[in-house]
Design an enzyme around this catalytic site. Structure first.
Site, PDB file in Angstrom:
ATOM      1  N   ASP A  49       0.846  -1.188   0.000  1.00  0.00           N
ATOM      2  CA  ASP A  49       0.000   0.000   0.000  1.00  0.00           C
ATOM      3  C   ASP A  49       0.881   1.237   0.000  1.00  0.00           C
ATOM      4  O   ASP A  49       2.114   1.154   0.059  1.00  0.00           O
ATOM      5  CB  ASP A  49      -0.911  -0.003   1.228  1.00  0.00           C
ATOM      6  CG  ASP A  49      -2.179   0.809   1.023  1.00  0.00           C
ATOM      7  OD1 ASP A  49      -2.283   1.509  -0.007  1.00  0.00           O
ATOM      8  OD2 ASP A  49      -3.070   0.744   1.885  1.00  0.00           O
ATOM      9  N   VAL A  82     -11.930   7.868   7.336  1.00  0.00           N
ATOM     10  CA  VAL A  82     -12.007   7.648   8.776  1.00  0.00           C
ATOM     11  C   VAL A  82     -10.581   7.672   9.309  1.00  0.00           C
ATOM     12  O   VAL A  82      -9.708   6.943   8.815  1.00  0.00           O
ATOM     13  CB  VAL A  82     -12.680   6.301   9.118  1.00  0.00           C
ATOM     14  CG1 VAL A  82     -12.767   6.122  10.627  1.00  0.00           C
ATOM     15  CG2 VAL A  82     -14.060   6.227   8.477  1.00  0.00           C
ATOM     16  N   GLU A 103      -1.177  -1.623  -5.649  1.00  0.00           N
ATOM     17  CA  GLU A 103      -1.148  -2.981  -6.196  1.00  0.00           C
ATOM     18  C   GLU A 103      -1.482  -2.998  -7.685  1.00  0.00           C
ATOM     19  O   GLU A 103      -0.892  -3.767  -8.453  1.00  0.00           O
ATOM     20  CB  GLU A 103      -2.110  -3.871  -5.402  1.00  0.00           C
ATOM     21  CG  GLU A 103      -1.628  -4.128  -3.977  1.00  0.00           C
ATOM     22  CD  GLU A 103      -2.717  -4.564  -3.017  1.00  0.00           C
ATOM     23  OE1 GLU A 103      -2.367  -5.027  -1.915  1.00  0.00           O
ATOM     24  OE2 GLU A 103      -3.915  -4.424  -3.353  1.00  0.00           O
ATOM     25  N   ASN A 110      -5.621  -2.375  -4.486  1.00  0.00           N
ATOM     26  CA  ASN A 110      -5.616  -0.942  -4.230  1.00  0.00           C
ATOM     27  C   ASN A 110      -4.783  -0.265  -5.314  1.00  0.00           C
ATOM     28  O   ASN A 110      -4.285  -0.922  -6.241  1.00  0.00           O
ATOM     29  CB  ASN A 110      -5.090  -0.639  -2.819  1.00  0.00           C
ATOM     30  CG  ASN A 110      -3.685  -1.176  -2.589  1.00  0.00           C
ATOM     31  OD1 ASN A 110      -2.855  -1.236  -3.498  1.00  0.00           O
ATOM     32  ND2 ASN A 110      -3.407  -1.585  -1.364  1.00  0.00           N
ATOM     33  N   GLY A 159      -9.900  -5.054   4.078  1.00  0.00           N
ATOM     34  CA  GLY A 159      -9.736  -5.707   2.783  1.00  0.00           C
ATOM     35  C   GLY A 159     -10.537  -6.990   2.700  1.00  0.00           C
ATOM     36  O   GLY A 159     -11.156  -7.297   1.679  1.00  0.00           O
ATOM     37  N   ASP A 160     -10.533  -7.757   3.794  1.00  0.00           N
ATOM     38  CA  ASP A 160     -11.327  -8.980   3.868  1.00  0.00           C
ATOM     39  C   ASP A 160     -12.806  -8.670   3.726  1.00  0.00           C
ATOM     40  O   ASP A 160     -13.544  -9.349   3.009  1.00  0.00           O
ATOM     41  CB  ASP A 160     -11.111  -9.676   5.219  1.00  0.00           C
ATOM     42  CG  ASP A 160      -9.652  -9.919   5.518  1.00  0.00           C
ATOM     43  OD1 ASP A 160      -8.868 -10.023   4.573  1.00  0.00           O
ATOM     44  OD2 ASP A 160      -9.301  -9.999   6.706  1.00  0.00           O
ATOM     45  N   THR A 165      -9.440  -7.146  -6.774  1.00  0.00           N
ATOM     46  CA  THR A 165      -9.681  -5.975  -5.927  1.00  0.00           C
ATOM     47  C   THR A 165      -8.364  -5.382  -5.415  1.00  0.00           C
ATOM     48  O   THR A 165      -8.122  -5.337  -4.207  1.00  0.00           O
ATOM     49  CB  THR A 165     -10.587  -6.345  -4.737  1.00  0.00           C
ATOM     50  OG1 THR A 165      -9.963  -7.393  -3.970  1.00  0.00           O
ATOM     51  CG2 THR A 165     -11.957  -6.803  -5.203  1.00  0.00           C
TER      52      THR A 165
END
Length: 323
Positions: free
Chosen positions: A129, A237, A164, A161, A245-246, A159
């Site tokens: 990340d 947040v 990645e 980020n 991620g999960d 999926t």
């Protein structure tokens, strides 16, 4: 981290999930109770096989436990085959640190796709990340070519980020146009659905929002392709959560299954469910920590049980913009 907002993945389980005739295998280093709860409340039955057994997730200062290796994964899968319970409609994979384990996952996915050509493989290519604008891998670098050359080509939904996605394509993302072109490059590698789950792009709604981008490519009966692209802006947040991620991967799988012809709604429900969970979690964590104190890892554990209704039937509070 592939999350909204960003957060670490959790280590832990390999799950078989059934909803009537629907079967899902999760080869996923994820905390066991997290996706069990998510999928249970959405109507899935869950059988689990641990891929790691940790005392706690790795967001804490210390953890102890064991990690499943590729030989042990193969042995467990052979047990499923011997009992003829290895037919699945979905496979979901996430965090791992071992190249041989990841290669074994590809072998299993390919075998399962031979049995069921309609099987959907959802891959969260967990590698790293960005922090303060700088990207960093938190898995061994030799996982990248395995993901790029072996895993992504057999995946149907991925999926990553932003970081990645950049690693997988070798291209940096500076603008939304760049991101759309990177998603096209990922489509060309194999997946029909690509969601860049978090990015450092400037959000139209302002600096307090995090951008995610989705792209879904369909092939019509006449062979022509249609691509739908969307943008989602979620309130940031101010905390580092573990397991987002999960949560994203599980929710996206579930809602794309429930809304197979409405990618926009599936993504809106995924991201909205996450926002409900995160807002509830940060409110609880701050209350426990006390005014002026920073919540610790234990206080920032995702409030999954308390968020059951929001996971099961999320009020859409994050709307997607069709691009």
């Amino acid at each position: 981290m592939a999350a909204l907002p960003g957060g670490l993945r959790q280590p832990g389980c390999c799950c078989q999930v059934g909803n009537y005739t629907l079967e899902l295998m999760v080869i996923y280093l994820v905390e066991l109770n997290l996706n069990m709860i998510n999928l249970n409340v959405l109507g899935f039955e869950v059988d689990t096989v641990n891929s790691v057994q940790f005392s706690n997730h790795t967001g804490y200062a210390h953890w102890k436990g064991q990690v499943l290796n590729s030989d042990e994964l193969h042995e467990l899968y052979e047990g499923l085959k011997l009992n003829k319970v290895n037919r699945y409609d979905y496979v979901l994979t996430g965090y791992t640190r071992d190249t041989s384990f990841l290669a074994m996952v590809v072998d299993i996915v390919q075998e399962l796709k031979q049995q069921n050509s309609n099987l959907v493989y959802v891959c969260d290519p967990v590698m790293g990340d960005k922090w303060n604008g700088e990207g960093s891998m938190y898995v061994p670098k030799d996982l990248l070519p395995v993901y790029r050359d072996k895993v992504v080509p057999v995946a149907d939904i991925i999926t990553p980020n932003q970081f990645e996605a950049e690693l997988l394509t070798g291209r940096k993302i500076y603008t939304e146009k760049d991101a759309l072109e990177v998603m096209d490059m990922l489509h060309a590698m194999g997946p029909e659905t690509v969601v860049i789950t978090s990015s450092d792009l400037q959000a139209p709604l302002g600096n307090d929002y995090l951008i995610a981008l989705g792209s879904h490519r369909k092939t019509k009966a006449d062979g022509t392709r249609i691509t739908q692209r969307i943008r989602m802006e979620s309130p940031k947040v101010d905390a580092v959560f573990v397991g987002t991620g999960d949560l994203f991967a599980a929710m996206l799988l579930a809602w794309t299954h429930k809304h197979p012809n409405n990618f926009k709604v599936a993504c809106e429900k995924t991201v909205s469910a996450m926002q409900h969970v995160l807002q509830r979690t940060i409110k609880s964590a701050k209350a426990q920590a006390g005014e002026g104190n920073k919540p610790n890892s234990a206080q920032l554990e995702l409030r999954m049980v308390q968020s059951k209704k929001d996971i099961e039937n999320p009020e859409i509070i994050v709307k997607a913009t069709v691009l």
